[in-house]
Structure formats: C-alpha cells, structure tokens
Design a protein around this motif. Structure first.
Motif, PDB file in Angstrom:
ATOM      1  N   GLY A   1       0.694  -1.343   0.015  1.00  0.00           N
ATOM      2  CA  GLY A   1      -0.070  -0.033   0.027  1.00  0.00           C
ATOM      3  C   GLY A   1       0.913   1.275   0.046  1.00  0.00           C
ATOM      4  O   GLY A   1       1.919   1.229   0.583  1.00  0.00           O
TER       5      GLY A   1
ATOM      6  N   ALA B   1     -11.550   0.985   0.127  1.00  0.00           N
ATOM      7  CA  ALA B   1     -10.575   0.070   0.771  1.00  0.00           C
ATOM      8  C   ALA B   1     -10.998  -1.279   0.415  1.00  0.00           C
ATOM      9  O   ALA B   1     -12.267  -1.685   0.564  1.00  0.00           O
ATOM     10  CB  ALA B   1     -10.615   0.562   2.410  1.00  0.00           C
ATOM     11  N   GLY B   2     -10.059  -1.984   0.243  1.00  0.00           N
ATOM     12  CA  GLY B   2     -10.342  -3.550   0.228  1.00  0.00           C
ATOM     13  C   GLY B   2     -10.175  -3.778  -1.254  1.00  0.00           C
ATOM     14  O   GLY B   2      -9.959  -5.292  -1.611  1.00  0.00           O
TER      15      GLY B   2
ATOM     16  N   HIS C   1      -8.972  -4.627  -5.113  1.00  0.00           N
ATOM     17  CA  HIS C   1      -7.693  -4.674  -5.870  1.00  0.00           C
ATOM     18  C   HIS C   1      -7.373  -3.408  -6.732  1.00  0.00           C
ATOM     19  O   HIS C   1      -8.122  -3.058  -7.669  1.00  0.00           O
ATOM     20  CB  HIS C   1      -7.607  -5.899  -6.549  1.00  0.00           C
ATOM     21  CG  HIS C   1      -6.522  -6.354  -7.353  1.00  0.00           C
ATOM     22  ND1 HIS C   1      -6.237  -5.996  -8.795  1.00  0.00           N
ATOM     23  CD2 HIS C   1      -5.377  -6.651  -6.789  1.00  0.00           C
ATOM     24  CE1 HIS C   1      -5.249  -6.511  -9.206  1.00  0.00           C
ATOM     25  NE2 HIS C   1      -4.453  -6.799  -8.029  1.00  0.00           N
TER      26      HIS C   1
ATOM     27  N   CYS D   1      -3.096  -2.235  -2.578  1.00  0.00           N
ATOM     28  CA  CYS D   1      -4.559  -1.663  -2.352  1.00  0.00           C
ATOM     29  C   CYS D   1      -4.702  -0.368  -2.860  1.00  0.00           C
ATOM     30  O   CYS D   1      -3.717   0.353  -3.151  1.00  0.00           O
ATOM     31  CB  CYS D   1      -4.690  -1.644  -0.866  1.00  0.00           C
ATOM     32  SG  CYS D   1      -3.557  -0.595   0.168  1.00  0.00           S
TER      33      CYS D   1
ATOM     34  N   LEU E   1      -4.066  -1.459   5.499  1.00  0.00           N
ATOM     35  CA  LEU E   1      -5.042  -1.334   4.472  1.00  0.00           C
ATOM     36  C   LEU E   1      -4.529  -2.431   3.363  1.00  0.00           C
ATOM     37  O   LEU E   1      -5.605  -3.028   2.710  1.00  0.00           O
ATOM     38  CB  LEU E   1      -5.132  -0.155   4.017  1.00  0.00           C
ATOM     39  CG  LEU E   1      -6.005   0.906   4.562  1.00  0.00           C
ATOM     40  CD1 LEU E   1      -5.854   2.342   4.115  1.00  0.00           C
ATOM     41  CD2 LEU E   1      -7.447   0.426   4.634  1.00  0.00           C
ATOM     42  N   ALA E   2      -3.423  -2.723   3.182  1.00  0.00           N
ATOM     43  CA  ALA E   2      -2.691  -3.433   2.181  1.00  0.00           C
ATOM     44  C   ALA E   2      -3.139  -5.138   2.797  1.00  0.00           C
ATOM     45  O   ALA E   2      -3.483  -5.889   1.853  1.00  0.00           O
ATOM     46  CB  ALA E   2      -1.151  -3.436   2.037  1.00  0.00           C
TER      47      ALA E   2
ATOM     48  N   TYR F   1      -5.846  -5.792   4.492  1.00  0.00           N
ATOM     49  CA  TYR F   1      -6.987  -5.928   4.349  1.00  0.00           C
ATOM     50  C   TYR F   1      -7.758  -6.303   2.989  1.00  0.00           C
ATOM     51  O   TYR F   1      -8.917  -6.982   2.871  1.00  0.00           O
ATOM     52  CB  TYR F   1      -7.554  -4.525   4.757  1.00  0.00           C
ATOM     53  CG  TYR F   1      -9.295  -4.320   4.581  1.00  0.00           C
ATOM     54  CD1 TYR F   1     -10.113  -5.205   5.327  1.00  0.00           C
ATOM     55  CD2 TYR F   1     -10.024  -3.379   3.831  1.00  0.00           C
ATOM     56  CE1 TYR F   1     -11.579  -4.949   5.265  1.00  0.00           C
ATOM     57  CE2 TYR F   1     -11.005  -3.340   3.756  1.00  0.00           C
ATOM     58  CZ  TYR F   1     -12.101  -4.109   4.429  1.00  0.00           C
ATOM     59  OH  TYR F   1     -13.433  -4.056   4.549  1.00  0.00           O
ATOM     60  N   LEU F   2      -6.740  -6.135   1.925  1.00  0.00           N
ATOM     61  CA  LEU F   2      -7.078  -6.863   0.641  1.00  0.00           C
ATOM     62  C   LEU F   2      -7.723  -8.346   0.716  1.00  0.00           C
ATOM     63  O   LEU F   2      -8.594  -8.629   0.009  1.00  0.00           O
ATOM     64  CB  LEU F   2      -5.771  -6.864  -0.181  1.00  0.00           C
ATOM     65  CG  LEU F   2      -5.445  -5.568  -0.843  1.00  0.00           C
ATOM     66  CD1 LEU F   2      -4.294  -5.783  -1.773  1.00  0.00           C
ATOM     67  CD2 LEU F   2      -6.687  -5.025  -1.918  1.00  0.00           C
TER      68      LEU F   2
END
Length: 531
Positions: free
Chosen positions: A92, A228-229, A231, A256, A471-472, A474-475
C-alpha cells in the motif's frame, strides 16, 4: 516470534506500507494475517522546498527517498530476522493529501509538484466553494487546477491526468491511475452514496472553465476512485525496480488503493466509525471526525472528506503543526550541549514536555504562534512564527513550554469549536504523532483543548506507514468484513489504549489561552504585513 516472522517473510505472507510524509518517508512491514504485528521498519528524511514562492518536492527526491526507505527496511529485516526480503504479499502507498501533480499524454510532469502547503489558490477556492455549495479549501487539487486556469498557465491545455502524490507513486508502481476514496475526496468532492466524484459538480466545473479552457472535462483527468479492500493493480517489473534498484524485489504483489495521510491516520487509530475521530500531529496537524449526519452549514474551517471506506468525515486541517515546537526544542538541545550536557534529543523533548506540566493552566499569559506557512483557518495568507507576551505575564520555562504545546493546538481548536457549534457528537478522540510519545503531556493538553477524552495506542506511533500496511493486509479480508469491523475485531482486538480525560483545570485554562490566541491573531497579521 523471530522464527515465525522470518518464515512469513520467506513465504511472502506480509504486507508492506509506504508513506511519504512531510519530513520522512517511512516503510513498515507487517504480518498479513496479523497486521498488528510490525516486523520491520525503514525511513528516510526529506524536506520540502520553497521555489518561486511555491512549496514543492523534487520528483527525483521522491524516488531517491522511496529507495532509501525501502533499503533501510530491507536492512532492518536482515538485522532482526536474518533473512532477505525478496517478495511481499501486498503493498500500500500513502502520502500527504491534496496538492497538484499534472501530466501530459506522454506521462511527463507539466509543472513542479504543488503541495498542500501552498496558499496561492484563494481566488479559485472561493469561486469553487460558491459554485459547489461546499467548502473547497485552498489545498484541494481541483482548486490548484482551477487556479491554473484563472492564471492562464499554458500547461493547462496539455493536462491529460492529475493526481496526488500517493496516486502518482501508485501509478508508477502498477501502471494504474487510481486513488482510494479518502484521498480522492481531497481532490474533488465525493458523492457518499456512489463513492465517486459528485456528478453534478463535475458538470458545473466543466461549464465554469468552458470559456477559458475549451474542451476541458475534469472527469477525464481525475484518477479512478476505489474503496478500501478493492484490488488496485499489481507491482510491475518496472515498479519493483523503482522501489528496489538492486533487482531483489520480485514483481507481482497486489496493491490496495493508494490513500492520503488522513485516511491512514484514521486506520492507524481505529477511528473510521461515526462518533470517532483522530488528531494527527506532524508538520501539519489535522483532526478528523466521522459524521453521523451532514453538516447543517458550510464552514470555511471545515472540509468534508471521507474515510477509506467512503463514509463522510469533517476535517479540520491546519498547515502548521509541530515544526516550530521542534525548532524550540532544538534550541534548548543546543544549549544543553554547549553547557556540557550529554542529553539525547529525545531526552530533551521528554524533559521540556514534563516541565510544561508545572505551567499555569492558561500558560501564564504567554502566546505561541506556530505559523511557518499560511493558515487559512486563522485568515493568514503567509506565516510568521511568533512568541508573544504582555509585561505582566509569567515567563517561566514551564509556562513557555506549555504555551508552545498549546500553540500547536491553537488553530486546530478554532476549527473544532465550529464542530461543537454544529452539535457533532464525539465519543473519543484518538491521537498519533511524535509529540504524543511523551506519555501524559501533549495528550493531556489536547484533552483540555477539545474538552474530550483523548486516547493513544502503542501502534499509533508507527503512524500512516502502518495504517497503509493494514489497508494492504485488508485486501485479503474485505470480502468478509467491513473495514470498521476488520479494524475492531482483527487489528485492534487486543490493543491497549491509554485514555486521558480532560483535566478540570486545563479546560478553562486552555479556553482562556484560546481567547487571547484569537485576539492576538491581529499581531500575526501585522507581522505578515511588516516582515
């Protein structure tokens, strides 16, 4: 733990967060299945420049700094875990919000990067705020674009794409021109129903510029918006080489959506749900409060952006944060050195912050203005850092340091008072940034300034680089959990928060300080005119 982390690194079960802050570029590596665990960090110092009366960073410095921060991270991986870093599971990118990076069809930069710190967009911001019926601050990307139109800058006819710093870096790493919705909301107003740019306002902007910039359609120039989430592309071979010129880093990692420092600050403090908020203190200082309902009126002190999930947020953004405070601490650090002392700079910070606790609740009648740059909320086109006192004030080291810390929160408090008048409810404010490392000092004073509990978590010290790493990570979880639930149940489930309630003496003390601070802005304006 070391062997477990080492195996995760070898297996690529990690998430890498990179944030380009105003004074440091940071890299943070976490476990993908437990992003609360930081396994390596790296950083690189850099500074903005004031060139032709505009604040900027050289694009070559962006890549040199990213490579240095990544190399520092790789060295930390080797030192901590005795393995090399050849691949990561997800990446991210985050950076300072707003500003203006414009490119032509060939991808060439048309004008030096114009950062959030610039205040030359006053005419543009005023026209757009009136046109849209929402506050468009001076630092927003669309204000920079329209100001270029008003100034008849020749590059406008060649603009094929414009974006933020995070969007630019992400584009070069993946080839995709996208932005996270939080960062995009600082470029152009977002419709919180569609989570995309407001369609009516896009049309209004095109009609506004039609005579000066014939054929310009702003929707075609803006990056794609992603929640967010989602690709947002994969690390290309060219992107891997940009991060790691040694050729060790393998391409292919998913990324992300790139986010701004406001969004990563919300993630780093678990404050993406309504009635939560956070304060981020660095070169700038800003507060974010997630709204339960729309604001009743337009306020120049507030702009409405979004969380990385697209929910509306009231933002109080101040151009000037802790830089002037740090300069005074450096002065005392030098005094300790020439006096024969052997204190580390962190020890000087600690000692001076602790001394501030013994100051009078109103700082003894002293005033400190941290305005190195212009401050729109305070009505200042330019900044003049000042320390001011009356003859009957109580000049002690404790009062001096309390005034300096209060000064960091002064303009922020002006904006937060507007939120209070709107009746915006706030259960708890989370804080992060270097000035909160000394436990119980800046946190306590902020609680007094806001008259609300202020919480600090250990993870918040990692800041936005950790937030974008989360957040990365969270992918791989977004299909199962909303962002708020992911943060509460997976990332912060075992987090320990130190929460400080407002001190009964600090609340009226800071109120008295703020009253003098507001009146003393006349001195600031006079200084701008005279110096």
């Amino acid at each position: 733990m070391t062997s477990e982390a080492a195996q995760a690194i070898l297996d690529g079960r990690t998430a890498l967060g990179i944030e380009l802050g105003s004074t440091r570029i940071k890299a943070c590596l976490v476990l993908a299945d437990d992003p609360s665990t930081v396994i390596a960090v790296g950083s690189h110092a850099w500074e903005n420049r004031f060139v032709d009366r505009l604040w900027t960073y050289d694009i070559d410095d962006v890549w040199a700094g990213l490579q240095a921060a990544y190399a520092d991270l790789v060295a930390d991986v080797r030192d901590r875990h005795d393995v090399g870093l050849e691949a990561v599971g997800a990446i991210g990118v985050s950076a300072m919000m707003h500003g203006y990076l414009a490119f032509d069809e060939e991808g060439e930069l048309l004008t030096p990067f114009r950062t959030w710190r610039n205040t030359n967009t006053d005419r543009s911001a005023a026209v757009l705020s009136e046109l849209f019926g929402v506050n468009i601050p001076l630092r927003w990307s669309v204000a920079h674009l329209y100001q270029a139109v008003l100034d008849d800058e020749p590059h406008v006819t060649d603009v094929d794409f414009f974006t933020t710093l995070a969007g630019y870096v992400h584009w070069k790493l993946t080839g995709r021109k996208v932005l996270g919705v939080g960062d995009a909301s600082g470029m152009f107003p977002i419709d919180t129903v569609t989570h995309d740019y407001d369609a009516d306002m896009l049309q209004k902007f095109d009609r506004l510029v039609s005579e000066r910039a014939y054929g310009l359609q702003v929707a075609e120039l803006l990056p794609e918006v992603l929640d967010a989430g989602r690709h947002a592309g994969d690390l290309t071979p060219e992107g891997a080489a940009l991060l790691d010129p040694s050729g060790t880093l393998r391409p292919g990692a998913p990324l992300c959506p790139p986010e701004g420092d406001a969004g990563t600050g919300m993630v780093a403090t678990c404050s993406v749900a309504p009635r939560t908020g956070n304060v981020s203190a660095g070169t700038s200082i800003f507060a974010m409060v997630v709204l339960e309902r729309p604001l009743e009126r337009v306020h120049h002190e507030l702009d409405v952006v979004t969380t990385p999930a697209g929910d509306p947020v009231a933002m109080v953004h101040c151009n000037n944060g802790a830089s002037e405070l740090a300069a005074w601490v450096s002065l005392f650090d030098r005094f300790a050195t020439v006096g024969g002392g052997q204190l580390h700079e962190d020890d000087v910070f600690e000692a001076l912050f602790r001394e501030a606790l013994d100051g009078d609740p109103d700082a003894g009648g002293l005033l400190a203005y941290n305005h190195l740059a212009g401050e729109p909320i305070a009505g200042l086109a330019e900044g003049r850092p000042l320390f001011v006192r009356t003859p009957d004030s109580r000049l002690t080291l404790a009062n001096f340091m309390r005034a300096q810390i209060y000064g960091v929160f002064g303009t922020l408090a002006l904006g937060m008072r507007v939120l209070e008048e709107e009746g915006v409810a706030l259960d708890r404010m989370f804080a992060h940034g270097g000035m909160f490392r000394t436990a119980g000092v800046a946190q306590r004073f902020l609680a007094g300034a806001l008259d609300a509990p202020v919480a600090v978590a250990e993870t918040a010290s990692e800041g936005g680089a950790w937030g974008i790493a989360v957040l990365a990570a969270y992918l791989g979880e977004a299909s199962d959990l909303p962002l708020d639930a992911y943060l509460r149940d997976r990332v912060f489930a075992d987090a320990q928060f130190d929460t400080v309630k407002p001190d009964p003496e600090d609340v009226p003390g800071f109120a008295a300080y703020l009253s003098r601070y507001r009146a003393g802005l006349a001195v600031e304006r006079a200084a701008v005119q005279a110096l």
